[in-house]
Design an enzyme around this catalytic site. Structure first.
Site, mmCIF file in Angstrom:
data_model
loop_
_atom_site.group_PDB
_atom_site.id
_atom_site.type_symbol
_atom_site.label_atom_id
_atom_site.label_comp_id
_atom_site.label_asym_id
_atom_site.label_seq_id
_atom_site.Cartn_x
_atom_site.Cartn_y
_atom_site.Cartn_z
ATOM 1 N N ASP A 15 4.581 0.269 -19.808
ATOM 2 C CA ASP A 15 4.115 -0.436 -18.389
ATOM 3 C C ASP A 15 5.273 -1.016 -17.959
ATOM 4 O OD1 ASP A 15 2.488 -1.359 -16.423
ATOM 5 O OD2 ASP A 15 1.840 -3.090 -17.515
ATOM 6 N N HIS A 32 8.413 5.856 -12.238
ATOM 7 C CA HIS A 32 7.778 6.683 -13.076
ATOM 8 C C HIS A 32 8.689 7.895 -13.533
ATOM 9 C CE1 HIS A 32 4.109 4.837 -12.195
ATOM 10 N NE2 HIS A 32 3.952 5.437 -11.136
ATOM 11 N N LEU A 126 6.676 14.708 -36.234
ATOM 12 C CA LEU A 126 5.833 13.616 -35.378
ATOM 13 C C LEU A 126 4.847 14.141 -34.508
ATOM 14 C CD1 LEU A 126 6.047 10.762 -34.232
ATOM 15 C CD2 LEU A 126 7.198 11.274 -32.466
HETATM 16 C C1 IPE Z 1 -2.065 0.702 -18.387
HETATM 17 O O1 IPE Z 1 -1.171 0.060 -17.437
HETATM 18 C C2 IPE Z 1 -2.016 2.102 -18.178
HETATM 19 C C3 IPE Z 1 -0.620 2.744 -18.430
HETATM 20 C C4 IPE Z 1 0.315 2.301 -18.910
HETATM 21 C C5 IPE Z 1 -0.631 4.521 -18.368
HETATM 22 P P1 IPE Z 1 -1.667 -0.507 -15.886
HETATM 23 O O2 IPE Z 1 -0.497 -1.001 -15.083
HETATM 24 O O3 IPE Z 1 -2.533 0.742 -15.493
HETATM 25 O O4 IPE Z 1 -2.831 -1.539 -16.174
HETATM 26 P P2 IPE Z 1 -3.183 -2.822 -15.256
HETATM 27 O O5 IPE Z 1 -3.632 -2.387 -14.021
HETATM 28 O O6 IPE Z 1 -2.045 -3.773 -15.292
HETATM 29 O O7 IPE Z 1 -3.982 -3.548 -16.486
HETATM 30 C C1 IPE Z 2 3.126 2.240 -16.042
HETATM 31 O O1 IPE Z 2 3.867 1.670 -14.923
HETATM 32 C C2 IPE Z 2 2.796 3.637 -15.684
HETATM 33 C C3 IPE Z 2 1.439 4.065 -15.429
HETATM 34 C C4 IPE Z 2 0.431 3.205 -15.287
HETATM 35 C C5 IPE Z 2 1.131 5.307 -14.889
HETATM 36 P P1 IPE Z 2 3.039 0.959 -13.791
HETATM 37 O O2 IPE Z 2 3.137 1.838 -12.748
HETATM 38 O O3 IPE Z 2 1.656 0.163 -14.017
HETATM 39 O O4 IPE Z 2 4.158 -0.343 -13.373
HETATM 40 P P2 IPE Z 2 3.817 -1.383 -12.582
HETATM 41 O O5 IPE Z 2 2.918 -2.235 -13.708
HETATM 42 O O6 IPE Z 2 3.196 -1.320 -11.481
HETATM 43 O O7 IPE Z 2 5.152 -2.128 -12.811
HETATM 44 MG MG MG Z 3 1.230 -1.268 -14.595
#
Ligand code: IPE
Ligand code: IPE
Ligand code: MG
Length: 241
Positions: A15, A32, A126
């Site tokens: 995240d 990303h 792995l």
């Molecule tokens: C969880 O992160 C999903 C992934 C990292 C793929 P999100 O960014 O989607 O979660 P919330 O919305 O903050 O709970």
């Molecule tokens: C996690 O990073 C990746 C996915 C959920 C695909 P985010 O896109 O949720 O990044 P933040 O949480 O907005 O910083």
């Molecule tokens: Mg996120």
């Protein structure tokens, strides 16, 4: 540190990509894109330490709510990630797997994923598990549907529905439950990740945003994990009443 403290299965909620990009004045999709380097770090570290399973939460069943452009970028990134890395992963004897409602992925990325899974299926290193269109609730619902069909067809008795039979109908039954779940970016929630499997996992929440994640953070998470006392509802080692 003895090797019995090395987790058999580490699961990571990757995240913070969007926030990483915004902090640098970039677009969310650049975050990303920058995530790939951290995935390399995690795969290498797990290989070096002898971790058997590494599960990466890449796209949740709720992430379809994001703008269409971001969703399609993530899906095309899945294809390009696989194409760029499959030779290296194969050379490292990584066995690629996936969990989630994969049938809903776009056909191109799905085909690249299937080909990579097939190509690495006989590898013995792995197990790298990508959670794609994955939701913990969806996984439990899918297991319940399979069980319902088996009961309806008379292949399973209602009292044959046990924790074990439920576990064996999850997406990857041979995957041990995660010993350690790491969520980066400082958020402290599960966001529908591995709900069934994480019943007794240890959780670590480093502040680092995923694109800045490195082996050092894994060393730190391992140190925290190693100091934890896992009781599984029982008593600590050596303790009695
Ligand atoms: C969880 O992160 C999903 C992934 C990292 C793929 P999100 O960014 O989607 O979660 P919330 O919305 O903050 O709970
Ligand atoms: C996690 O990073 C990746 C996915 C959920 C695909 P985010 O896109 O949720 O990044 P933040 O949480 O907005 O910083
Ligand atoms: Mg996120």
């Amino acid at each position: 540190m003895s090797s019995d403290r090395i987790p058999r299965h580490i699961a990571i909620v990757m995240d913070g990509n969007g926030r990483w990009a915004r902090k640098k004045g970039l677009r969310r999709i650049d975050g990303h894109r920058a995530a790939e380097k951290s995935i390399h770090e995690a795969v290498e570290w797990c290989g070096e330490k002898g971790v058997q399973f590494l599960t990466l939460f890449a796209f949740s069943t709720e992430n379809w709510k994001r703008p269409r452009t971001e969703v399609s970028f993530i899906m095309s990134l899945l294809s390009s990630f696989i194409r760029r890395n499959i030779d290296d992963l194969d050379r490292r004897s990584v066995k690629l797997r996936a969990i989630g409602r994969l049938e809903a992925l776009p056909p191109g990325p799905r085909a690249d994923l299937d080909a990579a899974i097939e190509r690495t299926s006989r590898n013995t290193g792995l197990n790298l598990v990508l959670a794609l269109n994955y939701g913990g609730r969806a996984e439990i619902v899918d297991a319940a549907r399979r069980i319902a069909v088996e009961v309806l067809e008379g292949r399973l008795a209602p009292d044959g529905i046990t924790e074990e039979s439920f576990s064996s109908r999850m997406y990857l039954p041979e995957m041990p439950p995660p010993d350690l779940v790491i969520r980066t970016s400082g958020e402290q929630r599960i966001s529908n990740f591995l709900l069934w499997e994480s019943a007794y996992s240890e959780f670590v929440f480093p502040e680092v945003l995923w694109p800045d994640f490195s082996k050092t953070h894994l060393d730190e998470a391992l140190a925290v994990y190693s100091a934890r006392d896992r009781r599984f509802g029982g008593l600590a080692d050596g303790e009695d009443s």
